[in-house]
Design an enzyme around this catalytic site. Sequence first.
Site, PDB file in Angstrom:
ATOM      1  N   ASP A 256     -19.381  21.827 -54.581  1.00 20.69           N
ATOM      2  CA  ASP A 256     -20.802  21.529 -54.366  1.00 20.69           C
ATOM      3  C   ASP A 256     -21.004  20.264 -53.538  1.00 20.69           C
ATOM      4  OD1 ASP A 256     -21.907  23.695 -55.760  1.00 20.69           O
ATOM      5  OD2 ASP A 256     -21.433  22.726 -57.668  1.00 20.69           O
TER       6      ASP A 256
ATOM      7  N   ASN B 272     -11.328  22.099 -56.887  1.00 18.07           N
ATOM      8  CA  ASN B 272     -11.478  22.495 -58.295  1.00 18.07           C
ATOM      9  C   ASN B 272     -10.302  23.379 -58.694  1.00 18.07           C
ATOM     10  OD1 ASN B 272     -12.213  25.354 -57.676  1.00 18.07           O
ATOM     11  ND2 ASN B 272     -13.920  24.322 -56.672  1.00 18.07           N
TER      12      ASN B 272
ATOM     13  N   PHE C 252     -21.284  34.738 -58.952  1.00 14.00           N
ATOM     14  CA  PHE C 252     -20.655  34.359 -60.219  1.00 14.00           C
ATOM     15  C   PHE C 252     -21.394  33.140 -60.760  1.00 14.00           C
ATOM     16  CE2 PHE C 252     -16.630  36.570 -61.197  1.00 14.00           C
ATOM     17  CZ  PHE C 252     -16.659  37.486 -60.154  1.00 14.00           C
TER      18      PHE C 252
ATOM     19  N   LYS D  49      -5.225   7.390 -43.762  1.00 12.57           N
ATOM     20  CA  LYS D  49      -5.151   7.314 -45.222  1.00 12.57           C
ATOM     21  C   LYS D  49      -5.807   6.021 -45.709  1.00 12.57           C
ATOM     22  CE  LYS D  49      -2.031   7.105 -49.068  1.00 12.57           C
ATOM     23  NZ  LYS D  49      -1.083   6.123 -49.479  1.00 12.57           N
TER      24      LYS D  49
ATOM     25  N   LYS E  32     -30.824  32.611 -56.294  1.00 15.48           N
ATOM     26  CA  LYS E  32     -29.952  33.011 -55.187  1.00 15.48           C
ATOM     27  C   LYS E  32     -30.230  34.452 -54.755  1.00 15.48           C
ATOM     28  CE  LYS E  32     -26.605  29.581 -56.696  1.00 15.48           C
ATOM     29  NZ  LYS E  32     -25.424  28.853 -56.249  1.00 15.48           N
TER      30      LYS E  32
ATOM     31  N   LYS F 100     -29.668  31.315 -61.814  1.00 17.63           N
ATOM     32  CA  LYS F 100     -28.891  31.477 -60.567  1.00 17.63           C
ATOM     33  C   LYS F 100     -29.181  32.839 -59.934  1.00 17.63           C
ATOM     34  CE  LYS F 100     -25.239  28.259 -61.845  1.00 17.63           C
ATOM     35  NZ  LYS F 100     -23.915  28.034 -62.398  1.00 17.63           N
TER      36      LYS F 100
END
Length: 394
Positions: A273, A204, A316, A283, A334, A330
Amino acid sequence: MLEKRNILLGVTGSIAAYRAVDLVRRLIDEGAGVRVVMTESACRFVTPYLFETISGNPVGTDLFADPFTHITLAKESHLFVIAPATANTINKISCGIADNLLSTLWLAYEGPALIAPAMNSRMYRHPTVQKNIVAMEKAGVTFVGPETGSLACGEEGEGRMADIPDIVDAALTTLASRDLADQNILITAGPTRESIDPVRFISNRSSGKMGYSLARAACRRGARVTLISGPSALRPPAGVTFVPVTTAMEMQKAVQRCLNRSTAVVMAAAVSDYAPAETAQVKLKKKDATSIKLKKTPDILKGIGRSRGKRVLVGFAAESGRGLASAKQKLKEKNCDLIVLNDISREGAGFDVDTNQVTMIDRGGRVTDYPLMQKADVADIILDRINEMKRKGK
Ligand code: CTP
């Protein structure tokens, strides 16, 4: 961060004197007032006029220009930095010789001090220089650098003046309150990378800036810091225990290894995730890679939340849009004390920028919106909240 702080910068006769110009600028950017004092040899490398222009203050070069400058300047300054510091100046001030404005100020000054040596490596290694540095360190003076690299004389070795950001950082550390001195903070940062084959991966846009800012600020405030980071182009802040990882699984293992000794955990990493169900060893040809089967990665924060003990736990929530309900969920799922919600779709917030705009939600349901600010300032606010929870014995 250096608002209302007066920094006295001594510049001595090294080729690195020109780099001190940038140092003045950076210290002013941090809010400090800077007064520059130069030795006669420094003036042969850079003119006082340049420092005067950059600092916006008169530059001291002559001990006899004013009978009391060496006393008034010493009393008004909150930090004395000598950068670059030559062997000659280090040796002189360590034994109390006061034969110019800079060395006389050193004798009259009583506050914290920082020295960035710059010299040829053989001069740096000379027993007299080393003995004097050790003695000054024992007396509480902080030394930053020197670095190893190519020197002005064409030789390679230890003696290059430290990088300007490192000197600024050391100045900030020297003047910061050490309110986290009893804390052991575990911080995760950056993205994780999940391999598809030897050349491709899922990841990301996280740069690590938020987590690295947290690590730097926590370190400055006296905490022992472990920074577990996915791939990032950033340099780990000096003084942290740095654990580089690549995948979510590796990050989870590293967190588990370091968790025991931590008093607080901040999960700033953007953990992927999903990971490919299988990683190809060679490859993939494009005709073979039309779809990728994924598996879920472990939710590291949720795992810590289950066995968190007394440690403060901060997560976060990266949301596109305000996402308050999702962030609250969250926090609960969590088992965190605090969730830092950032709306990554907003300009200047989220991934790979220096600023962030966050909302903090705590266990008690308190929701606090903050304006757009530097990630370094967001880091300090998060650490303030951790400190507050620790003091309350939450
Ligand atoms: N997190 C984690 N392990 C994961 C995913 C996320 O520890 N596998 C942590 C992040 O470091 C962050 C918090 O959980 O502190 C929330 O991450 P975020 O990406 O906002 O949410 P997710 O839980 O991944 O849920 P979603 O992507 O559906 O919003």
